[in-house]
Motif scaffolding. Structure first.
Motif, PDB file in Angstrom:
ATOM      1  N   GLN A  22      49.324  39.096  21.047  1.00 49.48           N
ATOM      2  CA  GLN A  22      50.622  39.591  21.503  1.00 49.48           C
ATOM      3  C   GLN A  22      50.474  40.595  22.646  1.00 49.48           C
ATOM      4  O   GLN A  22      51.145  40.488  23.669  1.00 49.48           O
ATOM      5  CB  GLN A  22      51.391  40.239  20.357  1.00 49.48           C
ATOM      6  N   ARG A  23      49.571  41.539  22.482  1.00 51.89           N
ATOM      7  CA  ARG A  23      49.365  42.538  23.542  1.00 51.89           C
ATOM      8  C   ARG A  23      48.786  41.898  24.791  1.00 51.89           C
ATOM      9  O   ARG A  23      49.169  42.252  25.904  1.00 51.89           O
ATOM     10  CB  ARG A  23      48.479  43.684  23.043  1.00 51.89           C
ATOM     11  N   TRP A  24      47.871  40.949  24.634  1.00 48.11           N
ATOM     12  CA  TRP A  24      47.291  40.244  25.780  1.00 48.11           C
ATOM     13  C   TRP A  24      48.402  39.557  26.572  1.00 48.11           C
ATOM     14  O   TRP A  24      48.484  39.685  27.776  1.00 48.11           O
ATOM     15  CB  TRP A  24      46.249  39.238  25.289  1.00 48.11           C
ATOM     16  N   ARG A  25      49.268  38.816  25.845  1.00 49.01           N
ATOM     17  CA  ARG A  25      50.370  38.095  26.495  1.00 49.01           C
ATOM     18  C   ARG A  25      51.340  39.034  27.208  1.00 49.01           C
ATOM     19  O   ARG A  25      51.754  38.768  28.330  1.00 49.01           O
ATOM     20  CB  ARG A  25      51.162  37.328  25.431  1.00 49.01           C
ATOM     21  N   ARG A  76      46.957  49.371  34.915  1.00 52.39           N
ATOM     22  CA  ARG A  76      46.067  49.057  33.788  1.00 52.39           C
ATOM     23  C   ARG A  76      45.853  50.286  32.927  1.00 52.39           C
ATOM     24  O   ARG A  76      45.868  50.216  31.705  1.00 52.39           O
ATOM     25  CB  ARG A  76      44.725  48.507  34.298  1.00 52.39           C
ATOM     26  N   LYS A  77      45.675  51.415  33.579  1.00 50.75           N
ATOM     27  CA  LYS A  77      45.492  52.655  32.819  1.00 50.75           C
ATOM     28  C   LYS A  77      46.736  52.995  32.010  1.00 50.75           C
ATOM     29  O   LYS A  77      46.650  53.495  30.889  1.00 50.75           O
ATOM     30  CB  LYS A  77      45.116  53.785  33.765  1.00 50.75           C
ATOM     31  N   ASN A  82      42.761  49.877  24.827  1.00 53.94           N
ATOM     32  CA  ASN A  82      41.303  49.944  24.848  1.00 53.94           C
ATOM     33  C   ASN A  82      40.766  48.704  24.133  1.00 53.94           C
ATOM     34  O   ASN A  82      40.944  48.568  22.917  1.00 53.94           O
ATOM     35  CB  ASN A  82      40.822  51.212  24.152  1.00 53.94           C
ATOM     36  N   PRO A  83      40.117  47.795  24.865  1.00 51.12           N
ATOM     37  CA  PRO A  83      39.607  46.582  24.225  1.00 51.12           C
ATOM     38  C   PRO A  83      38.698  46.864  23.029  1.00 51.12           C
ATOM     39  O   PRO A  83      38.673  46.078  22.079  1.00 51.12           O
ATOM     40  CB  PRO A  83      38.834  45.884  25.349  1.00 51.12           C
ATOM     41  N   ASP A  85      39.110  48.795  20.689  1.00 53.41           N
ATOM     42  CA  ASP A  85      39.900  48.938  19.466  1.00 53.41           C
ATOM     43  C   ASP A  85      40.137  47.587  18.791  1.00 53.41           C
ATOM     44  O   ASP A  85      40.454  47.540  17.604  1.00 53.41           O
ATOM     45  CB  ASP A  85      41.255  49.586  19.770  1.00 53.41           C
ATOM     46  N   TYR A  86      40.008  46.513  19.553  1.00 53.92           N
ATOM     47  CA  TYR A  86      40.297  45.171  19.051  1.00 53.92           C
ATOM     48  C   TYR A  86      39.091  44.245  19.014  1.00 53.92           C
ATOM     49  O   TYR A  86      39.023  43.378  18.154  1.00 53.92           O
ATOM     50  CB  TYR A  86      41.368  44.505  19.937  1.00 53.92           C
ATOM     51  N   LEU A  87      38.194  44.395  19.966  1.00 61.99           N
ATOM     52  CA  LEU A  87      37.148  43.399  20.158  1.00 61.99           C
ATOM     53  C   LEU A  87      35.796  43.853  19.639  1.00 61.99           C
ATOM     54  O   LEU A  87      35.330  44.946  19.954  1.00 61.99           O
ATOM     55  CB  LEU A  87      37.031  43.046  21.648  1.00 61.99           C
ATOM     56  N   VAL A  88      35.175  43.001  18.858  1.00 59.23           N
ATOM     57  CA  VAL A  88      33.850  43.256  18.314  1.00 59.23           C
ATOM     58  C   VAL A  88      32.791  42.793  19.298  1.00 59.23           C
ATOM     59  O   VAL A  88      31.752  43.417  19.460  1.00 59.23           O
ATOM     60  CB  VAL A  88      33.670  42.511  16.973  1.00 59.23           C
ATOM     61  N   ARG A  89      33.072  41.658  19.965  1.00 63.82           N
ATOM     62  CA  ARG A  89      32.095  41.057  20.873  1.00 63.82           C
ATOM     63  C   ARG A  89      32.845  40.332  21.974  1.00 63.82           C
ATOM     64  O   ARG A  89      33.878  39.723  21.733  1.00 63.82           O
ATOM     65  CB  ARG A  89      31.236  40.068  20.086  1.00 63.82           C
TER      66      ARG A  89
END
Length: 99
Positions: A22-25, A76-77, A82-83, A85-89
């Motif tokens: 959702q946030r990406w979109r 962007r700022k 903060n990726p 917070d969501y992404l492991v890899r």
């Protein structure tokens, strides 16, 4: 510069895949498009907590230069996403069209 396309695969933290999508979109895609990138598609793989997408840039700068502009932009700022917070890899591959 020739068109550059990256295939990106993100492994998302448990329970956050839908929120990430959702946030990406809503936040990432509009800014990427505004800065001249194109999105070739995006897929969710809930079984593996993964998000896969294609991003391209075909402009006067290199992909890396334009990507740096994206990350350093005030817009962007302002997103405050903060990726980490969501992404492991994350895995990014530069790919070439063959068909």
């Amino acid at each position: 510069m020739p068109k550059t396309t990256q295939l990106r695969t993100y492994t998302v933290r448990d329970g956050l895949l839908d929120e990430w999508v959702q946030r990406w979109r809503e936040e990432i895609v509009p800014l990427r498009l505004e800065l001249g990138f194109t999105i070739g598609g995006a897929w969710s793989d809930p079984e593996h907590n993964q998000f896969i997408w294609l991003i391209s840039y075909d402009g006067p700068e290199t992909f890396g230069e334009r990507n740096a502009l994206y990350w350093s932009s005030p817009e962007r700022k302002a997103i405050g996403l903060n990726p980490d917070d969501y992404l492991v890899r994350t895995e990014e591959r530069t790919v070439e069209t063959v068909y």
